[in-house]
Write a protein that holds these residues in place. Structure first.
Motif, PDB file in Angstrom:
ATOM      1  N   SER A  23       0.830  -1.200   0.000  1.00 41.04           N
ATOM      2  CA  SER A  23       0.000   0.000   0.000  1.00 41.04           C
ATOM      3  C   SER A  23       0.867   1.254   0.000  1.00 41.04           C
ATOM      4  CB  SER A  23      -0.930  -0.006   1.212  1.00 41.04           C
ATOM      5  OG  SER A  23      -0.173  -0.095   2.400  1.00 41.04           O
ATOM      6  N   GLN A  24       2.074   1.160   0.537  1.00 44.83           N
ATOM      7  CA  GLN A  24       2.960   2.311   0.564  1.00 44.83           C
ATOM      8  C   GLN A  24       3.780   2.379  -0.716  1.00 44.83           C
ATOM      9  OE1 GLN A  24       3.081  -0.396   2.449  1.00 44.83           O
ATOM     10  NE2 GLN A  24       5.129  -0.909   3.124  1.00 44.83           N
ATOM     11  N   GLU A  25       4.424   3.513  -0.925  1.00 45.85           N
ATOM     12  CA  GLU A  25       5.214   3.728  -2.142  1.00 45.85           C
ATOM     13  C   GLU A  25       6.588   3.073  -2.073  1.00 45.85           C
ATOM     14  OE1 GLU A  25       6.653   7.734  -3.980  1.00 45.85           O
ATOM     15  OE2 GLU A  25       4.489   7.551  -4.268  1.00 45.85           O
ATOM     16  N   SER A  26       7.052   2.724  -0.876  1.00 44.79           N
ATOM     17  CA  SER A  26       8.340   2.047  -0.753  1.00 44.79           C
ATOM     18  C   SER A  26       8.293   1.067   0.418  1.00 44.79           C
ATOM     19  CB  SER A  26       9.475   3.058  -0.567  1.00 44.79           C
ATOM     20  OG  SER A  26       9.386   3.692   0.681  1.00 44.79           O
ATOM     21  N   VAL A  27       9.227   0.128   0.379  1.00 43.88           N
ATOM     22  CA  VAL A  27       9.283  -0.918   1.394  1.00 43.88           C
ATOM     23  C   VAL A  27      10.751  -1.255   1.664  1.00 43.88           C
ATOM     24  CG1 VAL A  27       9.059  -2.765  -0.308  1.00 43.88           C
ATOM     25  CG2 VAL A  27       8.317  -3.165   2.031  1.00 43.88           C
ATOM     26  N   SER A  28      11.079  -1.585   2.905  1.00 39.20           N
ATOM     27  CA  SER A  28      12.446  -1.965   3.261  1.00 39.20           C
ATOM     28  C   SER A  28      12.705  -3.409   2.874  1.00 39.20           C
ATOM     29  CB  SER A  28      12.661  -1.803   4.770  1.00 39.20           C
ATOM     30  OG  SER A  28      12.549  -0.452   5.123  1.00 39.20           O
ATOM     31  N   ALA A  29      13.977  -3.695   2.536  1.00 36.82           N
ATOM     32  CA  ALA A  29      14.331  -5.042   2.111  1.00 36.82           C
ATOM     33  C   ALA A  29      15.808  -5.305   2.386  1.00 36.82           C
ATOM     34  CB  ALA A  29      14.050  -5.207   0.618  1.00 36.82           C
ATOM     35  N   THR A  30      16.164  -6.580   2.391  1.00 36.30           N
ATOM     36  CA  THR A  30      17.563  -6.980   2.474  1.00 36.30           C
ATOM     37  C   THR A  30      17.826  -8.018   1.385  1.00 36.30           C
ATOM     38  OG1 THR A  30      17.030  -8.660   4.124  1.00 36.30           O
ATOM     39  CG2 THR A  30      17.829  -6.553   4.953  1.00 36.30           C
ATOM     40  N   VAL A  31      19.062  -8.063   0.929  1.00 33.35           N
ATOM     41  CA  VAL A  31      19.435  -8.990  -0.142  1.00 33.35           C
ATOM     42  C   VAL A  31      19.529 -10.404   0.420  1.00 33.35           C
ATOM     43  CG1 VAL A  31      21.248  -9.636  -1.775  1.00 33.35           C
ATOM     44  CG2 VAL A  31      20.688  -7.233  -1.418  1.00 33.35           C
ATOM     45  N   PHE A  32      18.915 -11.330  -0.261  1.00 28.31           N
ATOM     46  CA  PHE A  32      19.070 -12.749   0.049  1.00 28.31           C
ATOM     47  C   PHE A  32      20.077 -13.356  -0.926  1.00 28.31           C
ATOM     48  CE2 PHE A  32      17.837 -17.223  -0.475  1.00 28.31           C
ATOM     49  CZ  PHE A  32      17.981 -17.655   0.836  1.00 28.31           C
ATOM     50  N   ARG A  33      19.885 -13.049  -2.229  1.00 30.59           N
ATOM     51  CA  ARG A  33      20.795 -13.557  -3.262  1.00 30.59           C
ATOM     52  C   ARG A  33      20.722 -12.674  -4.496  1.00 30.59           C
ATOM     53  NH1 ARG A  33      19.431 -18.845  -6.309  1.00 30.59           N
ATOM     54  NH2 ARG A  33      20.770 -18.556  -8.079  1.00 30.59           N
ATOM     55  N   ILE A  34      21.869 -12.358  -5.070  1.00 30.56           N
ATOM     56  CA  ILE A  34      21.912 -11.608  -6.320  1.00 30.56           C
ATOM     57  C   ILE A  34      21.946 -12.622  -7.458  1.00 30.56           C
ATOM     58  CG2 ILE A  34      23.266 -10.003  -7.737  1.00 30.56           C
ATOM     59  CD1 ILE A  34      24.248  -8.764  -5.083  1.00 30.56           C
ATOM     60  N   ILE A  35      21.072 -12.423  -8.443  1.00 31.72           N
ATOM     61  CA  ILE A  35      20.988 -13.328  -9.587  1.00 31.72           C
ATOM     62  C   ILE A  35      21.854 -12.817 -10.728  1.00 31.72           C
ATOM     63  CG2 ILE A  35      19.433 -14.398 -11.282  1.00 31.72           C
ATOM     64  CD1 ILE A  35      18.988 -15.240  -8.276  1.00 31.72           C
ATOM     65  N   ASP A  36      21.698 -11.531 -11.058  1.00 35.00           N
ATOM     66  CA  ASP A  36      22.509 -10.888 -12.094  1.00 35.00           C
ATOM     67  C   ASP A  36      22.497  -9.386 -11.826  1.00 35.00           C
ATOM     68  OD1 ASP A  36      20.072  -9.923 -13.178  1.00 35.00           O
ATOM     69  OD2 ASP A  36      19.964 -11.533 -14.647  1.00 35.00           O
ATOM     70  N   GLY A  37      22.892  -8.591 -12.793  1.00 31.92           N
ATOM     71  CA  GLY A  37      23.038  -7.156 -12.575  1.00 31.92           C
ATOM     72  C   GLY A  37      21.753  -6.365 -12.426  1.00 31.92           C
ATOM     73  N   ASP A  38      20.600  -7.003 -12.612  1.00 34.66           N
ATOM     74  CA  ASP A  38      19.341  -6.282 -12.415  1.00 34.66           C
ATOM     75  C   ASP A  38      18.256  -7.137 -11.744  1.00 34.66           C
ATOM     76  OD1 ASP A  38      18.566  -7.945 -14.525  1.00 34.66           O
ATOM     77  OD2 ASP A  38      18.431  -6.333 -15.985  1.00 34.66           O
ATOM     78  N   THR A  39      18.646  -8.278 -11.188  1.00 33.30           N
ATOM     79  CA  THR A  39      17.682  -9.175 -10.549  1.00 33.30           C
ATOM     80  C   THR A  39      18.253  -9.739  -9.252  1.00 33.30           C
ATOM     81  OG1 THR A  39      16.947  -9.853 -12.755  1.00 33.30           O
ATOM     82  CG2 THR A  39      16.199 -11.200 -10.909  1.00 33.30           C
ATOM     83  N   MET A  40      17.418  -9.760  -8.207  1.00 35.63           N
ATOM     84  CA  MET A  40      17.831 -10.302  -6.917  1.00 35.63           C
ATOM     85  C   MET A  40      16.665 -11.037  -6.280  1.00 35.63           C
ATOM     86  SD  MET A  40      19.861  -7.132  -5.225  1.00 35.63           S
ATOM     87  CE  MET A  40      18.735  -5.891  -5.786  1.00 35.63           C
ATOM     88  N   ILE A  41      16.997 -11.874  -5.327  1.00 30.80           N
ATOM     89  CA  ILE A  41      15.997 -12.402  -4.412  1.00 30.80           C
ATOM     90  C   ILE A  41      16.233 -11.641  -3.114  1.00 30.80           C
ATOM     91  CG2 ILE A  41      15.114 -14.403  -3.172  1.00 30.80           C
ATOM     92  CD1 ILE A  41      16.262 -16.134  -5.470  1.00 30.80           C
ATOM     93  N   MET A  42      15.167 -11.025  -2.599  1.00 30.33           N
ATOM     94  CA  MET A  42      15.298 -10.193  -1.409  1.00 30.33           C
ATOM     95  C   MET A  42      14.280 -10.611  -0.356  1.00 30.33           C
ATOM     96  SD  MET A  42      15.863  -6.487  -3.217  1.00 30.33           S
ATOM     97  CE  MET A  42      16.787  -5.795  -1.854  1.00 30.33           C
ATOM     98  N   MET A  43      14.596 -10.299   0.872  1.00 29.34           N
ATOM     99  CA  MET A  43      13.640 -10.484   1.958  1.00 29.34           C
ATOM    100  C   MET A  43      12.851  -9.182   2.065  1.00 29.34           C
ATOM    101  SD  MET A  43      14.003 -13.551   2.963  1.00 29.34           S
ATOM    102  CE  MET A  43      12.974 -13.554   4.411  1.00 29.34           C
ATOM    103  N   VAL A  44      11.554  -9.285   1.791  1.00 28.64           N
ATOM    104  CA  VAL A  44      10.661  -8.127   1.808  1.00 28.64           C
ATOM    105  C   VAL A  44       9.474  -8.472   2.697  1.00 28.64           C
ATOM    106  CG1 VAL A  44       9.271  -6.557   0.399  1.00 28.64           C
ATOM    107  CG2 VAL A  44      11.328  -7.593  -0.579  1.00 28.64           C
ATOM    108  N   GLU A  45       9.311  -7.718   3.760  1.00 31.42           N
ATOM    109  CA  GLU A  45       8.220  -7.954   4.704  1.00 31.42           C
ATOM    110  C   GLU A  45       8.160  -9.415   5.140  1.00 31.42           C
ATOM    111  OE1 GLU A  45       4.682  -6.226   2.937  1.00 31.42           O
ATOM    112  OE2 GLU A  45       5.291  -4.234   3.630  1.00 31.42           O
TER     113      GLU A  45
END
Length: 160
Positions: A23-45
């Motif tokens: 619902s908000q315009e932004s959300v906090s996250a942390t990196v779980f795994r980087i896949i490539d230069g524009d894709t990651m798996i992140m922990m979000v909420e």
């Protein structure tokens, strides 16, 4: 028979919905795994989410400059607090979260383009930062940064 069909259709519709929206315009996250230069798996909420950096396109890791882009993104985001800012569309056609990444005041998407590790990529209606990203690409080309200086990287091109 008719009731079974409606149950199947309903189940399909529920399963095809994106896993969550914000619902908000932004959300906090942390990196779980980087896949490539524009894709990651992140922990979000509290959940693992595939995240694509919105409005940029980096080479795949198997392409020239792909590992350089991977490493550049790693330097920018690894072990850092990240804020994902969404635009008009929160998810791409694959259901992955789409966003602009910020580490403090550093606009990660822009840094990737400015240093020649990614290209600006037009995805209307998600155009909030298009002018900044287009200008960053112009500067990277003008200054022969990253992939704009040669077709293949050298050891000196790896970010530290």
């Amino acid at each position: 028979m008719k009731q079974s069909l409606w149950i199947v259709i309903g189940l399909f519709l529920v399963l095809s919905l994106p896993s969550s929206t914000f619902s908000q315009e932004s959300v906090s996250a942390t990196v779980f795994r980087i896949i490539d230069g524009d894709t990651m798996i992140m922990m979000v909420e509290g959940k693992k989410e595939w995240v694509n950096l919105l409005a940029i396109d980096a080479p795949e890791t198997t392409q020239p400059w792909g590992m350089v882009a991977f490493n550049a993104l790693n330097v920018l985001v690894d072990r850092k607090d990240i804020r994902i800012e969404v635009d008009k569309e929160q998810r791409n056609h694959e259901g992955q979260l789409w966003g602009y990444l910020w580490v403090g005041d550093t606009f990660v998407n822009r840094e990737m383009v400015l240093n020649g590790h990614a290209l600006w990529d037009f995805w209307p209606p998600n155009t909030r930062y298009d002018e900044q990203l287009l200008e960053a690409e112009f500067q990277a080309r003008k200054n022969w940064k990253g992939m704009w200086k040669s077709q293949t990287p050298t050891a000196d091109d790896m970010p530290h």
